[in-house]
Design an enzyme around this catalytic site. Structure first.
Site, PDB file in Angstrom:
ATOM      1  N   CYS A   1     -35.404   2.007 -62.040  1.00  0.00           N
ATOM      2  CA  CYS A   1     -35.189   0.603 -62.395  1.00  0.00           C
ATOM      3  C   CYS A   1     -36.036   0.295 -63.613  1.00  0.00           C
ATOM      4  O   CYS A   1     -37.004   1.001 -63.891  1.00  0.00           O
ATOM      5  CB  CYS A   1     -35.590  -0.308 -61.233  1.00  0.00           C
ATOM      6  SG  CYS A   1     -34.976  -2.002 -61.446  1.00  0.00           S
TER       7      CYS A   1
ATOM      8  N   CYS B   1     -37.422  -2.860 -64.122  1.00  0.00           N
ATOM      9  CA  CYS B   1     -38.203  -4.102 -63.984  1.00  0.00           C
ATOM     10  C   CYS B   1     -39.714  -3.905 -64.074  1.00  0.00           C
ATOM     11  O   CYS B   1     -40.436  -4.802 -64.473  1.00  0.00           O
ATOM     12  CB  CYS B   1     -37.831  -4.844 -62.709  1.00  0.00           C
ATOM     13  SG  CYS B   1     -38.251  -3.974 -61.193  1.00  0.00           S
TER      14      CYS B   1
ATOM     15  N   LYS C   1     -28.477  -4.047 -51.653  1.00  0.00           N
ATOM     16  CA  LYS C   1     -29.801  -4.599 -51.917  1.00  0.00           C
ATOM     17  C   LYS C   1     -29.673  -6.107 -52.126  1.00  0.00           C
ATOM     18  O   LYS C   1     -29.007  -6.562 -53.061  1.00  0.00           O
ATOM     19  CB  LYS C   1     -30.400  -3.942 -53.157  1.00  0.00           C
ATOM     20  CG  LYS C   1     -31.755  -4.518 -53.531  1.00  0.00           C
ATOM     21  CD  LYS C   1     -32.418  -3.707 -54.619  1.00  0.00           C
ATOM     22  CE  LYS C   1     -33.738  -4.354 -55.034  1.00  0.00           C
ATOM     23  NZ  LYS C   1     -34.421  -3.585 -56.071  1.00  0.00           N
TER      24      LYS C   1
ATOM     25  N   ARG D   1     -43.736  -7.112 -55.771  1.00  0.00           N
ATOM     26  CA  ARG D   1     -43.745  -7.550 -57.176  1.00  0.00           C
ATOM     27  C   ARG D   1     -45.165  -7.793 -57.667  1.00  0.00           C
ATOM     28  O   ARG D   1     -45.454  -7.606 -58.848  1.00  0.00           O
ATOM     29  CB  ARG D   1     -42.855  -8.781 -57.346  1.00  0.00           C
ATOM     30  CG  ARG D   1     -41.390  -8.402 -57.151  1.00  0.00           C
ATOM     31  CD  ARG D   1     -40.445  -9.557 -57.302  1.00  0.00           C
ATOM     32  NE  ARG D   1     -39.081  -9.142 -56.950  1.00  0.00           N
ATOM     33  CZ  ARG D   1     -38.060  -9.968 -56.814  1.00  0.00           C
ATOM     34  NH1 ARG D   1     -38.237 -11.271 -56.999  1.00  0.00           N
ATOM     35  NH2 ARG D   1     -36.877  -9.510 -56.494  1.00  0.00           N
TER      36      ARG D   1
ATOM     37  N   ARG E   1     -33.306 -12.840 -59.549  1.00  0.00           N
ATOM     38  CA  ARG E   1     -32.428 -11.668 -59.607  1.00  0.00           C
ATOM     39  C   ARG E   1     -31.077 -11.917 -58.933  1.00  0.00           C
ATOM     40  O   ARG E   1     -30.345 -10.973 -58.634  1.00  0.00           O
ATOM     41  CB  ARG E   1     -33.095 -10.487 -58.923  1.00  0.00           C
ATOM     42  CG  ARG E   1     -34.456 -10.099 -59.471  1.00  0.00           C
ATOM     43  CD  ARG E   1     -34.701  -8.608 -59.297  1.00  0.00           C
ATOM     44  NE  ARG E   1     -36.104  -8.233 -59.262  1.00  0.00           N
ATOM     45  CZ  ARG E   1     -36.911  -8.212 -60.316  1.00  0.00           C
ATOM     46  NH1 ARG E   1     -36.476  -8.604 -61.491  1.00  0.00           N
ATOM     47  NH2 ARG E   1     -38.171  -7.825 -60.175  1.00  0.00           N
TER      48      ARG E   1
ATOM     49  N   LYS F   1     -31.269  -2.719 -47.778  1.00  0.00           N
ATOM     50  CA  LYS F   1     -32.610  -3.229 -48.063  1.00  0.00           C
ATOM     51  C   LYS F   1     -32.576  -4.741 -48.195  1.00  0.00           C
ATOM     52  O   LYS F   1     -31.700  -5.237 -48.910  1.00  0.00           O
ATOM     53  CB  LYS F   1     -33.083  -2.597 -49.371  1.00  0.00           C
ATOM     54  CG  LYS F   1     -34.381  -3.138 -49.899  1.00  0.00           C
ATOM     55  CD  LYS F   1     -34.651  -2.584 -51.283  1.00  0.00           C
ATOM     56  CE  LYS F   1     -35.909  -3.242 -51.818  1.00  0.00           C
ATOM     57  NZ  LYS F   1     -36.111  -3.048 -53.212  1.00  0.00           N
TER      58      LYS F   1
ATOM     59  N   SER G   1     -41.829  -4.645 -48.595  1.00  0.00           N
ATOM     60  CA  SER G   1     -43.223  -5.101 -48.654  1.00  0.00           C
ATOM     61  C   SER G   1     -43.478  -6.355 -47.823  1.00  0.00           C
ATOM     62  O   SER G   1     -44.494  -6.448 -47.136  1.00  0.00           O
ATOM     63  CB  SER G   1     -43.608  -5.337 -50.111  1.00  0.00           C
ATOM     64  OG  SER G   1     -42.732  -6.269 -50.728  1.00  0.00           O
TER      65      SER G   1
ATOM     66  N   TYR H   1     -43.904   1.373 -45.641  1.00  0.00           N
ATOM     67  CA  TYR H   1     -45.332   1.451 -45.968  1.00  0.00           C
ATOM     68  C   TYR H   1     -46.155   1.841 -44.743  1.00  0.00           C
ATOM     69  O   TYR H   1     -47.345   2.087 -44.853  1.00  0.00           O
ATOM     70  CB  TYR H   1     -45.807   0.107 -46.546  1.00  0.00           C
ATOM     71  CG  TYR H   1     -45.013  -0.256 -47.781  1.00  0.00           C
ATOM     72  CD1 TYR H   1     -45.298   0.332 -49.009  1.00  0.00           C
ATOM     73  CD2 TYR H   1     -43.934  -1.142 -47.711  1.00  0.00           C
ATOM     74  CE1 TYR H   1     -44.535   0.054 -50.131  1.00  0.00           C
ATOM     75  CE2 TYR H   1     -43.168  -1.437 -48.825  1.00  0.00           C
ATOM     76  CZ  TYR H   1     -43.477  -0.833 -50.038  1.00  0.00           C
ATOM     77  OH  TYR H   1     -42.711  -1.102 -51.144  1.00  0.00           O
TER      78      TYR H   1
HETATM   79  C1  PBG Z   1     -37.287  -2.437 -58.205  1.00  0.00           C
HETATM   80  C2  PBG Z   1     -37.592  -2.479 -56.755  1.00  0.00           C
HETATM   81  C3  PBG Z   1     -38.035  -3.550 -55.956  1.00  0.00           C
HETATM   82  C4  PBG Z   1     -38.281  -3.025 -54.681  1.00  0.00           C
HETATM   83  C5  PBG Z   1     -37.960  -1.683 -54.725  1.00  0.00           C
HETATM   84  N1  PBG Z   1     -37.525  -1.360 -55.999  1.00  0.00           N
HETATM   85  C6  PBG Z   1     -38.317  -4.961 -56.319  1.00  0.00           C
HETATM   86  C7  PBG Z   1     -37.253  -5.892 -56.664  1.00  0.00           C
HETATM   87  O1  PBG Z   1     -36.056  -5.580 -56.682  1.00  0.00           O
HETATM   88  O2  PBG Z   1     -37.620  -7.010 -57.008  1.00  0.00           O
HETATM   89  C8  PBG Z   1     -38.814  -3.808 -53.504  1.00  0.00           C
HETATM   90  C9  PBG Z   1     -39.588  -3.021 -52.518  1.00  0.00           C
HETATM   91  C10 PBG Z   1     -40.429  -3.827 -51.593  1.00  0.00           C
HETATM   92  O3  PBG Z   1     -40.445  -5.059 -51.571  1.00  0.00           O
HETATM   93  O4  PBG Z   1     -41.149  -3.181 -50.824  1.00  0.00           O
HETATM   94  N2  PBG Z   1     -36.131  -3.127 -58.581  1.00  0.00           N
END
Ligand code: PBG
Length: 329
Positions: free
Chosen positions: A120, A122, A195, A205, A217, A248, A275, A314
């Protein structure tokens, strides 16, 4: 035949009986451990909203990798936190980018560990969006080229599996094509196919410094209200060449996970306990409001019961460190 001849409690009477009829058992072999790798040196810092999870520079990564190996966890997924960012996320595809360096380092130290790279932009863009910006939106097709380039550089560094998490349309097909043309037809793709645009990504983040600088997003990640769309996203990614598809977050989307599992019978399904899910459990446990160990085991068991073959979490090392009977084995 109903009560009194049927008495389901008979099979719950002792822990031995319960163990014999237990339907779902999570094993450390099901788990994938997320690692945050930061540019710089001498860094090993705990993420404040994710107690027990660290960001490490490569020179301090040994401790993390050894712990994963010792726990019997077969795979890690890497997230990079670069020192500098720009408009196109060029740190994502730099040959000496943080993730590329980390993959090489891990593969040298622990060749048997499966290394998955999150794909990604970001974490690498100064605006924090998952692609390049055109006007006030993310330019889908221009982003595909940068993702393809990033995937190639990750594979060249030694990644076993590429995990696109950007939610651009057509990315799996484009990445598959780039890998095949680049001589990496042997590398797998695990797509973050389903997702959602979720508030549960908050702590990540912070950890990856990847919050969008403007907007959100929702124009590329999925609406949490949608179920049918999950099947559409998964079907497209499988058609385009995904080897594994992911749902996810996990716990708030177990219905979706179950449906994806039932609908696509012939490939492994992954789920990401994200997370925010981790942070909520840890916060409640630290306050003494829930039994953290039991909630961890119960939530991972529920995710597997709903259909996940693989779980990104995690909790991976904490779970693996439990005595077998604490995990229900
Ligand atoms: C990158 C990405 C994200 C997560 C995994 N890959 C963040 C997002 O899409 O904002 C989130 C993982 C997590 O919250 O543990 N795009």
């Amino acid at each position: 035949m109903p009560f009194p001849s049927q008495r389901p409690r008979r099979l719950r009477r002792t822990s031995g009986l319960r163990r014999m009829v237990r339907e779902t058992l999570v094993s450390p072999a099901d788990l994938i451990d997320p690692l945050f790798v930061v540019e710089g040196s001498g860094i090993h810092e705990e993420i404040s909203s994710m107690p027990g999870v660290f960001r490490a520079s490569i020179d301090r990564l040994g401790r993390e990798v050894d712990a994963v190996l010792q726990a019997g966890i077969p795979a890690v997924i890497l997230f990079g936190v670069p020192e500098s960012k720009d408009g196109v996320g060029s740190g994502a595809y730099a040959e000496d980018g943080i993730v590329q360096q980390a993959v090489r380092w891990i593969k040298q130290r622990a060749p048997e560990l499966t290394v998955i790279t999150d794909l990604c932009l970001c974490e690498y863009t100064d605006h924090g969006h998952c692609g390049v910006i055109a006007g006030d939106t993310v330019d889908n097709d221009a982003t595909l080229e940068l993702l393809a380039r990033t995937a190639l550089s990750q594979a060249a560094a030694g990644a076993d599996m590429i995990a696109p998490s950007d939610m651009m349309d057509g990315r799996i097909g484009r990445v598959r094509e780039a890998l095949d043309e680049g001589g990496f037809s042997d590398r797998a793709i695990m797509s973050y196919a389903v997702k959602y645009a979720s508030a549960f990504y908050g702590p990540f983040r912070d950890a990856a410094e990847s919050a969008p600088a403007f907007g959100d997003r929702r124009a590329y990640q999925m609406d949490p209200a949608n179920r049918r769309e999950a099947l559409k996203e998964a079907a497209l990614d499988i058609e385009e060449g995904a080897d594994i598809v992911m749902v996810k977050p996990a716990l708030p989307y177990l219905d979706v996970l179950r449906e994806v599992r039932d609908y696509f019978g012939d490939l492994p399904i992954a789920a990401y306990q994200v997370s925010g899910e981790y942070a909520m459990i840890q916060a409640a446990a630290r306050n003494g409001w829930v039994d953290g160990t039991r909630v961890m085991v119960e939530s991972l068991t529920a995710i597997k019961r709903a259909g996940a073959d693989l779980i990104l979490t995690y909790f991976a090392r904490q779970f693996a460190a439990l005595a077998p009977e604490q995990r229900g084995a």
